[in-house]
Design a protein around this motif. Structure first.
Motif, mmCIF file in Angstrom:
data_model
loop_
_atom_site.group_PDB
_atom_site.id
_atom_site.type_symbol
_atom_site.label_atom_id
_atom_site.label_comp_id
_atom_site.label_asym_id
_atom_site.label_seq_id
_atom_site.Cartn_x
_atom_site.Cartn_y
_atom_site.Cartn_z
ATOM 1 N N THR A 171 7.485 17.791 11.534
ATOM 2 C CA THR A 171 7.577 18.459 10.225
ATOM 3 C C THR A 171 5.996 18.838 9.989
ATOM 4 O OG1 THR A 171 7.275 16.419 9.158
ATOM 5 C CG2 THR A 171 9.537 17.244 9.174
ATOM 6 N N ARG A 172 5.057 19.276 10.760
ATOM 7 C CA ARG A 172 3.766 19.378 10.963
ATOM 8 C C ARG A 172 3.658 20.549 10.148
ATOM 9 N NH1 ARG A 172 -0.320 17.125 9.319
ATOM 10 N NH2 ARG A 172 0.058 15.685 11.091
ATOM 11 N N ASP A 173 4.378 21.788 10.577
ATOM 12 C CA ASP A 173 4.148 23.193 10.079
ATOM 13 C C ASP A 173 4.307 23.200 8.621
ATOM 14 O OD1 ASP A 173 3.363 24.090 12.546
ATOM 15 O OD2 ASP A 173 5.299 24.977 13.133
ATOM 16 N N MET A 174 5.423 22.439 8.311
ATOM 17 C CA MET A 174 5.987 22.437 6.759
ATOM 18 C C MET A 174 5.015 21.619 5.915
ATOM 19 S SD MET A 174 9.520 20.871 5.311
ATOM 20 C CE MET A 174 8.990 19.298 5.564
ATOM 21 N N MET A 175 4.426 20.414 6.343
ATOM 22 C CA MET A 175 3.687 19.793 5.923
ATOM 23 C C MET A 175 2.197 20.737 5.489
ATOM 24 S SD MET A 175 4.875 17.148 4.809
ATOM 25 C CE MET A 175 6.384 18.186 4.441
ATOM 26 N N ASN A 176 1.700 21.629 6.411
ATOM 27 C CA ASN A 176 0.494 22.313 6.444
ATOM 28 C C ASN A 176 0.597 23.243 5.182
ATOM 29 O OD1 ASN A 176 -0.703 20.944 8.496
ATOM 30 N ND2 ASN A 176 -0.311 22.369 9.903
ATOM 31 N N PRO A 208 -3.245 4.931 -3.423
ATOM 32 C CA PRO A 208 -4.507 5.717 -3.283
ATOM 33 C C PRO A 208 -4.935 6.967 -3.813
ATOM 34 C CG PRO A 208 -3.767 4.703 -1.331
ATOM 35 C CD PRO A 208 -2.557 4.811 -2.384
ATOM 36 N N GLY A 209 -5.859 7.593 -4.139
ATOM 37 C CA GLY A 209 -5.998 8.832 -4.442
ATOM 38 C C GLY A 209 -5.675 9.233 -6.041
ATOM 39 N N LEU A 210 -6.533 10.030 -6.545
ATOM 40 C CA LEU A 210 -6.455 10.348 -8.070
ATOM 41 C C LEU A 210 -4.993 11.052 -8.294
ATOM 42 C CD1 LEU A 210 -7.351 10.473 -10.780
ATOM 43 C CD2 LEU A 210 -8.762 12.289 -10.373
ATOM 44 N N PHE A 211 -5.007 12.091 -7.523
ATOM 45 C CA PHE A 211 -3.629 12.825 -7.574
ATOM 46 C C PHE A 211 -2.220 12.091 -7.800
ATOM 47 C CE2 PHE A 211 0.043 15.124 -5.649
ATOM 48 C CZ PHE A 211 0.145 15.919 -6.496
ATOM 49 N N TYR A 212 -2.355 11.199 -6.756
ATOM 50 C CA TYR A 212 -0.977 10.256 -6.556
ATOM 51 C C TYR A 212 -1.029 9.372 -7.790
ATOM 52 C CZ TYR A 212 0.217 12.584 -2.233
ATOM 53 O OH TYR A 212 0.518 13.525 -1.330
ATOM 54 N N LEU A 272 0.784 -1.077 0.045
ATOM 55 C CA LEU A 272 -0.057 -0.012 -0.057
ATOM 56 C C LEU A 272 0.876 1.169 -0.123
ATOM 57 C CD1 LEU A 272 -2.827 1.366 0.236
ATOM 58 C CD2 LEU A 272 -2.756 1.054 2.755
ATOM 59 N N CYS A 273 0.797 2.158 -1.004
ATOM 60 C CA CYS A 273 1.677 3.096 -1.243
ATOM 61 C C CYS A 273 1.095 4.624 -1.128
ATOM 62 C CB CYS A 273 2.289 3.028 -2.516
ATOM 63 S SG CYS A 273 3.451 1.478 -2.684
ATOM 64 N N PRO A 274 0.689 5.036 0.098
ATOM 65 C CA PRO A 274 -0.174 6.420 0.059
ATOM 66 C C PRO A 274 0.749 7.444 -0.044
ATOM 67 C CG PRO A 274 0.081 5.248 2.215
ATOM 68 C CD PRO A 274 0.541 4.274 1.293
ATOM 69 N N GLY A 275 0.280 8.548 -0.406
ATOM 70 C CA GLY A 275 1.031 9.734 -0.216
ATOM 71 C C GLY A 275 0.770 10.550 1.055
ATOM 72 N N PHE A 276 0.935 11.777 1.130
ATOM 73 C CA PHE A 276 0.827 12.453 2.453
ATOM 74 C C PHE A 276 -0.682 12.111 3.033
ATOM 75 C CE2 PHE A 276 3.745 15.328 0.492
ATOM 76 C CZ PHE A 276 4.912 15.129 1.240
ATOM 77 N N THR A 277 -0.823 11.553 4.197
ATOM 78 C CA THR A 277 -1.951 11.275 4.903
ATOM 79 C C THR A 277 -1.997 11.809 5.993
ATOM 80 O OG1 THR A 277 -1.790 8.940 3.802
ATOM 81 C CG2 THR A 277 -3.377 9.160 5.528
ATOM 82 N N TRP A 278 -3.207 12.387 6.627
ATOM 83 C CA TRP A 278 -3.586 12.888 7.900
ATOM 84 C C TRP A 278 -3.543 12.147 8.971
ATOM 85 C CZ3 TRP A 278 -3.312 17.960 7.835
ATOM 86 C CH2 TRP A 278 -3.715 18.808 6.974
ATOM 87 N N SER A 279 -2.358 12.137 9.716
ATOM 88 C CA SER A 279 -1.930 10.988 10.811
ATOM 89 C C SER A 279 -1.063 11.743 11.583
ATOM 90 C CB SER A 279 -1.362 9.858 10.429
ATOM 91 O OG SER A 279 -0.324 10.195 10.008
ATOM 92 N N ARG A 327 -4.889 19.287 -2.219
ATOM 93 C CA ARG A 327 -5.021 18.141 -2.934
ATOM 94 C C ARG A 327 -4.056 16.934 -2.685
ATOM 95 N NH1 ARG A 327 -2.927 21.957 -6.247
ATOM 96 N NH2 ARG A 327 -0.908 21.509 -7.336
ATOM 97 N N MET A 328 -2.965 17.487 -2.135
ATOM 98 C CA MET A 328 -1.866 16.253 -2.060
ATOM 99 C C MET A 328 -2.097 15.339 -0.562
ATOM 100 S SD MET A 328 1.513 18.485 -2.795
ATOM 101 C CE MET A 328 2.663 16.946 -2.533
ATOM 102 N N TRP A 329 -3.238 15.655 0.345
ATOM 103 C CA TRP A 329 -3.496 15.026 1.615
ATOM 104 C C TRP A 329 -4.469 13.985 1.303
ATOM 105 C CZ3 TRP A 329 -0.369 15.262 5.549
ATOM 106 C CH2 TRP A 329 0.423 16.171 5.677
ATOM 107 N N LEU A 330 -4.264 12.969 1.976
ATOM 108 C CA LEU A 330 -5.231 11.850 2.022
ATOM 109 C C LEU A 330 -5.947 11.610 3.276
ATOM 110 C CD1 LEU A 330 -3.191 9.173 -0.241
ATOM 111 C CD2 LEU A 330 -5.020 10.653 -1.099
#
Length: 262
Positions: free
Chosen positions: A194-199, A229-233, A179-186, A204-207
């Motif tokens: 790295t939360r501030d940078m990721m925000n 997962p996700g159309l963007f990825y 399973l190869c997800p991109g950026f996922t809220w967790s 559209r990049m978040w799953l």
């Protein structure tokens, strides 16, 4: 269906979402992680739907995989589905951290995954419809990035590991999926600081973890070796696969520099 789903790293994030999705589908669970209080809270939530066992394990210890499997056997439980989800990231360039930090990371991400799979594979094969879901990352499918010296390579290992397991065990009805997800809220980016940078990344990049969990479980049930997962990825993966390696590496180098400056 007989046998249980063992989910490692089930205390939060994608692991907890996978546990909830399996519970929704009526699959009994074994939940494992370091934080027993989190596991017990999740188990209490899910016990109205299915049977749940909780077994604490710190997979950075080389002795943990064997001890976890022995406890499963002692309780008289059988594993039909193995979800190798436990993991984390070590931010920064390779020499920024001491070797013990890297060694613990490799033990969790490769050592524990390999040993748990080896120890539980006989039970998984015996079920007749066994499943192995290895939670990798979209980083495994991209060129190497500055500051991901070990993270992307170990996630790429999970992709190849899943492919080999699928080939070796297809005769016993076993499906293995990366399973190869991109950026996922967790909590992942909170843990790595790295939360501030990721925000600052586009939405559209978040799953969502629930969507990732469903995609992974649906994929392994259909016998897909890699799930993105996700159309963007999915779109990005198709584009990157057709780029010459040199171009893709230059593109990653330019974006890695932007992230470091941020």
């Amino acid at each position: 269906m007989s046998g249980r789903a063992l989910v490692t790293g089930a205390s939060s994030g994608i692991g907890a979402a996978i546990a909830r999705e399996y519970a929704r589908r009526g699959v009994p669970l074994i939940l494992s992680a370091r934080r027993v209080d989190r596991l017990e809270a999740l188990a209490q939530e899910l016990r109205g739907q299915i049977e749940v066992d909780v077994i604490a394990a710190d997979l950075s210890s080389p002795d943990a995989p064997k001890a976890l499997c022995e406890e499963i056997e002692r309780r008289g439980l059988a594993v039909r589905i193995l979800v190798n989800n436990a993991g984390y990231g070590v931010p920064g360039r390779y020499l920024k951290n001491d070797w013990k930090t890297h060694a613990d990371f490799l033990q969790v991400m490769i050592g524990a995954v390999s040993e748990l799979t080896w120890r539980l594979l006989p039970s998984i094969r015996a079920q007749g419809d066994g499943r192995i879901l290895n939670v990798s990352s979209f980083a495994a499918l991209m060129p190497a990035a500055d500051g991901q010296t070990l993270y992307a390579p170990v996630k790429a290992f999970l992709v190849r590991f899943s492919e080999a397991l699928s080939l070796e065990n297809a005769d016993r009805g076993v499906h293995a999926t990366a399973l190869c997800p991109g950026f996922t809220w967790s909590e992942f980016h909170d843990v790595t600081g790295t939360r501030d940078m990721m925000n600052r990344l586009p939405k559209r990049m978040w799953l969502q973890a629930d969507d990732v969990a469903r995609a992974g479980i649906d994929g392994v049930e259909r016998g897909k070796t890699i799930v993105v997962p996700g159309l963007f990825y999915k779109t990005l993966y198709c584009l990157v696969r057709h780029l010459p390696d040199a171009w893709a590496l230059k593109l990653m180098a330019r974006n890695s520099s932007k992230i470091r400056r941020t």
